[in-house]
Design an enzyme around this catalytic site. Structure first.
Site, short mmCIF file in Angstrom:
data_model
loop_
_atom_site.label_atom_id
_atom_site.label_comp_id
_atom_site.label_asym_id
_atom_site.label_seq_id
_atom_site.Cartn_x
_atom_site.Cartn_y
_atom_site.Cartn_z
N ARG A 61 0.95 -1.03 0.14
CA ARG A 61 -0.16 -0.02 0.01
C ARG A 61 0.93 1.19 -0.13
O ARG A 61 2.06 1.12 0.59
CB ARG A 61 -0.78 0.03 1.31
CG ARG A 61 -1.88 -1.12 1.16
CD ARG A 61 -2.88 -0.92 2.25
NE ARG A 61 -3.65 -2.29 2.53
CZ ARG A 61 -4.55 -2.56 1.87
NH1 ARG A 61 -5.39 -1.85 0.92
NH2 ARG A 61 -5.56 -3.84 2.05
N ASP A 110 -13.41 -7.77 -1.10
CA ASP A 110 -14.60 -7.02 -0.54
C ASP A 110 -15.62 -7.28 -1.50
O ASP A 110 -16.78 -6.79 -1.03
CB ASP A 110 -14.32 -5.78 0.11
CG ASP A 110 -13.30 -5.92 1.10
OD1 ASP A 110 -13.04 -6.77 1.82
OD2 ASP A 110 -12.78 -4.61 1.46
N MET A 163 -13.76 -10.05 6.62
CA MET A 163 -13.22 -8.82 6.25
C MET A 163 -14.56 -8.27 5.19
O MET A 163 -15.42 -8.75 5.40
CB MET A 163 -12.18 -9.31 5.01
CG MET A 163 -10.85 -9.32 5.75
SD MET A 163 -9.52 -9.03 4.62
CE MET A 163 -8.24 -9.06 5.68
N GLY A 164 -14.25 -7.03 5.19
CA GLY A 164 -15.43 -5.95 4.54
C GLY A 164 -15.29 -4.68 5.21
O GLY A 164 -15.83 -4.53 6.24
N GLY A 180 -8.21 1.71 -4.89
CA GLY A 180 -7.16 2.80 -5.07
C GLY A 180 -6.39 2.59 -6.30
O GLY A 180 -5.71 3.47 -6.83
N ARG A 191 -8.22 -14.77 3.02
CA ARG A 191 -7.60 -14.05 1.76
C ARG A 191 -6.30 -14.46 1.43
O ARG A 191 -5.72 -14.08 0.27
CB ARG A 191 -7.57 -12.36 1.78
CG ARG A 191 -6.58 -11.84 2.67
CD ARG A 191 -6.51 -10.41 2.59
NE ARG A 191 -5.40 -9.62 3.06
CZ ARG A 191 -5.12 -8.40 3.40
NH1 ARG A 191 -6.18 -7.72 2.97
NH2 ARG A 191 -3.95 -8.18 3.74
N1 LIG Z 1 -6.53 8.16 -5.58
C1 LIG Z 1 -5.37 7.29 -5.68
N2 LIG Z 1 -4.67 7.93 -6.75
C2 LIG Z 1 -3.51 7.19 -7.18
N3 LIG Z 1 -2.91 6.14 -6.20
C3 LIG Z 1 -3.69 5.70 -5.33
C4 LIG Z 1 -4.91 6.12 -5.05
N4 LIG Z 1 -5.67 5.58 -3.98
C5 LIG Z 1 -4.77 4.35 -3.64
N5 LIG Z 1 -3.61 4.71 -4.60
C6 LIG Z 1 -2.32 3.59 -4.64
O1 LIG Z 1 -2.86 2.30 -5.06
C7 LIG Z 1 -2.21 1.57 -4.25
C8 LIG Z 1 -3.11 0.62 -3.75
O2 LIG Z 1 -4.05 1.31 -2.96
P1 LIG Z 1 -5.15 0.47 -1.72
O3 LIG Z 1 -4.10 0.26 -0.65
O4 LIG Z 1 -5.95 1.56 -1.24
O5 LIG Z 1 -5.54 -0.62 -2.18
P2 LIG Z 1 -6.50 -1.06 -3.12
O6 LIG Z 1 -5.97 -0.92 -4.66
O7 LIG Z 1 -7.84 -0.33 -2.92
O8 LIG Z 1 -7.14 -2.56 -2.91
P3 LIG Z 1 -7.92 -3.18 -1.81
O9 LIG Z 1 -8.25 -1.99 -0.79
O10 LIG Z 1 -8.82 -3.95 -2.12
O11 LIG Z 1 -6.63 -3.98 -0.95
C9 LIG Z 1 -1.23 2.15 -3.39
O12 LIG Z 1 -0.10 1.89 -3.75
C10 LIG Z 1 -1.76 3.31 -3.26
O13 LIG Z 1 -0.93 4.43 -3.00
O1 LIG Z 2 -4.40 -5.19 6.93
P1 LIG Z 2 -4.25 -4.82 5.36
O2 LIG Z 2 -3.29 -5.64 4.69
O3 LIG Z 2 -4.15 -3.43 5.19
O4 LIG Z 2 -5.77 -5.24 4.70
C1 LIG Z 2 -6.90 -5.16 5.28
C2 LIG Z 2 -7.93 -4.71 4.54
O5 LIG Z 2 -7.93 -5.35 3.14
C3 LIG Z 2 -8.98 -5.67 2.77
O6 LIG Z 2 -9.38 -7.03 2.68
C4 LIG Z 2 -9.26 -4.99 1.17
O7 LIG Z 2 -8.49 -5.47 0.53
C5 LIG Z 2 -10.15 -5.04 3.74
O8 LIG Z 2 -11.52 -5.77 3.77
C6 LIG Z 2 -9.13 -4.98 4.88
O9 LIG Z 2 -9.76 -3.81 5.83
MG LIG Z 3 -9.50 -0.01 -1.50
#
Ligand SMILES: Nc1ncnc2c1ncn2[C@@H]1O[C@H](COP(=O)(O)OP(=O)(O)OP(=O)(O)O)[C@@H](O)[C@H]1O
Ligand SMILES: O=P(O)(O)OC[C@H]1O[C@](O)(CO)[C@@H](O)[C@@H]1O
Ligand SMILES: [Mg+2]
Length: 514
Positions: free
Chosen positions: A190, A246, A289-290, A217, A404
């Site tokens: 992340r 999720d 999760m969720g 994201g 997961r």
């Molecule tokens: N609005 C945004 N614009 C550009 N990059 C983003 C944005 N939001 C998140 N990112 C980048 O995308 C990557 C993944 O984002 P995030 O950790 O929120 O997980 P996600 O892709 O939403 O997956 P999940 O939440 O399902 O695990 C990270 O490297 C984060 O910095």
């Molecule tokens: O602890 P981490 O790796 O940030 O992930 C937890 C989050 O990831 C998710 O599974 C989304 O990918 C959410 O349901 C949960 O809050």
């Molecule tokens: Mg997300």
């Protein structure tokens, strides 16, 4: 231009921009950030995805090598007709407009890359999800076996890997068998998103196809990478593959790994039920999760039939007083001697907030949640100690990461294969700035904005939630005011519902639906 159906004359189909300004599709090319929307007769709307030809003139094309592939040569009409689109709504009324459509995914007769010129990379971002390795394996397999591509690199450790890590060479040999393992062989993270550094790295390495697997994201990040690539006028296909355990990504039927997660959650619920049944006055409490959407909890509850109460973020609840959770638990324990509760991690956060310990954001900017499972355990135990003469036993099971971290099941593996193949066909055919996913079982190319503009949520006024309530017999914890204020006003989502409401808006030929 290819977005225009040849069956219509230019007078019948109009390219529409976000500001509702109609542009002649031949004269005007929409700016990158503008949705590419075409309309046709009877309220037909095509929400199309970008193509290289939108911003790079005179590109050469080549015959698709699949036509010489013995496995596919026998398949009649293997190539997708350029006019094929898929309807967003399939429940319609006699007077419904034809509504929104998406471009059908699949191989095209002509491709925009010579196989030897392709230099692809794959990156996985965000939380883990069953099926990540399958998608990686199948992208590599599709590029290699279908299109003869040999230069494929894995970007290590998510977005930041583009500018801070070495890459891993991905070949069919390296990826063979990885679908039987959980996690992602190229790592994930992340945070660490730096648009300029990422695009510089892509450009410097000479990469021309970027496959980005991740949740909401990640897809927002992918959309911004596409914008920058287009601003620089580069012939680089940017392709998103939506990932979220999720199931909170809109438009697509469901996300890969979700089925596996629901299946794996059964093990925890079964354990909770065994404990609850075998001990006196016992509650088995399972946290799943969720963060914002309770799909895993709802579907795991429906599948199990052993659950007496399911709590999700979309459905507010309260503890004390008539109609509250404590009253229901007391009744259930008196009647049955045991009960099973499933709680999604994002449920009841407003209640926990009163005694908040967590707070803050993670590296990607997501809110860090308090542990609703622990909090609820303590509250239930405290209530029974204070208010009843009952000796209560509570077993709390938190399988969050276990559901997961597992490999994807058979149906998710097939789903991942279709996603990966569709993604590769799209990039080879010159499409870019899109994400891929099934809409009513048909793989489609979707503009990024459609899957990032909002989150998919459980609709508590929908029949699926009613089925869940009738399976657990729990109170709805809602009054009429709550229902009116709930997501009832929002457009009906497409996921996992069987009673979609047809769009009754009267759409004329000139009306835009953006
Ligand atoms: N609005 C945004 N614009 C550009 N990059 C983003 C944005 N939001 C998140 N990112 C980048 O995308 C990557 C993944 O984002 P995030 O950790 O929120 O997980 P996600 O892709 O939403 O997956 P999940 O939440 O399902 O695990 C990270 O490297 C984060 O910095
Ligand atoms: O602890 P981490 O790796 O940030 O992930 C937890 C989050 O990831 C998710 O599974 C989304 O990918 C959410 O349901 C949960 O809050
Ligand atoms: Mg997300």
């Amino acid at each position: 231009m290819s977005i225009i159906s040849k069956k219509y004359s230019l007078g019948d189909i109009k390219l529409i921009t976000e500001n509702n300004k109609v542009k002649n599709p031949i004269m005007g090319i929409p700016a990158a950030s503008e949705p590419k929307v075409a309309t046709g007769d009877h309220g037909y709307v095509l929400e199309d995805v970008p193509h290289f030809t939108d911003y790079i003139p005179n590109l050469p094309t080549y015959p698709n090598p699949l036509q010489d592939n013995p496995a596919y040569a026998v398949v009649k009409q293997y190539f997708v007709d350029t006019d094929d689109t898929v309807a967003q709504q399939i429940v319609v009324h006699v007077d419904s407009p034809r509504g929104t459509h998406f471009r059908r995914a699949g191989p095209r007769q002509k491709v925009y890359f010579k196989s030897d010129d392709v230099h692809a990379c794959i990156v996985t971002c965000g939380g883990l999800c069953p099926g990540l390795n399958t998608v990686i394996r199948e992208i590599v397999g599709s590029l290699h076996d279908m299109y003869g591509v040999t230069r494929i690199e894995g970007i290590e450790g998510g977005y930041r890997g583009f500018y801070s890590r070495n890459t891993i060479q991905l070949t069919p040999k390296v990826t063979n068998g990885i679908h039987k393992r959980g996690g992602t062989i190229i790592g994930t993270s992340r945070g660490g998103y730096d648009n300029q550094k990422i695009v510089n790295s892509i450009e410097d390495r000479g990469i021309n196809q970027v496959y980005i697997i991740g949740g909401d994201g990640t897809q927002k990040g992918a959309a911004a990478i596409y914008e920058e690539v287009r601003r620089r006028g580069l012939k680089i296909a940017v392709v998103g593959i939506p990932k979220t355990i999720d199931n909170d990504i809109p438009i697509i039927d469901k996300s890969f790994g979700f089925d596996t997660a629901v299946e794996e959650a059964q093990r925890a619920i079964n354990a909770a039920h065994v404990e609850a049944e075998s001990n006196e006055n016992c509650i088995g409490l399972v946290k799943l999760m969720g963060r914002d959407s309770g799909f895993i909890a709802m579907y795991a509850t429906l599948a199990s039939r052993d659950v007496d109460c399911c709590l999700i973020p979309e459905s507010p609840f309260y503890l004390e007083g008539p109609g509250g959770l404590f009253e229901y638990i007391e009744r259930r324990i008196k009647e049955n001697g045991h009960m099973v509760i499933v709680v999604a991690e994002g449920a009841g956060q407003d209640l926990v907030a009163e005694s908040r310990t967590a707070g803050g954001k993670d590296a990607s900017g997501n809110k860090v949640l308090d542990d609703i499972g622990l909090w609820l355990s303590q509250k239930i135990k405290g209530h029974f100690k204070k208010k009843t003469d009952m000796e209560l036993n509570l077993k709390y099971i938190d399988p969050t990461y276990m559901i997961r971290a597992v490999p994807s099941n058979a149906s998710d593996n097939i789903y991942c294969t279709l996603l990966a193949q569709s993604a590769v066909h799209g990039a080879m055919s010159g499409y870019t700035g899109f994400t891929v996913g099934p809409v009513h079982g048909r793989e489609c190319y979707l503009p990024f904005y459609r899957i990032t503009e909002k989150q998919n949520k459980v609709v508590i006024t929908d029949r699926m939630w009613a089925r869940m309530l009738s399976s657990t017999n729990q109170p709805s914890f809602l009054n009429t005011k709550d229902i009116i204020e709930s997501n009832i006003d929002e457009a009906p989502p497409t996921q996992l519902l069987d009673d979609q409401v047809a769009d009754k808006t009267v759409v004329t030929k000139e009306t835009t639906v953006c």
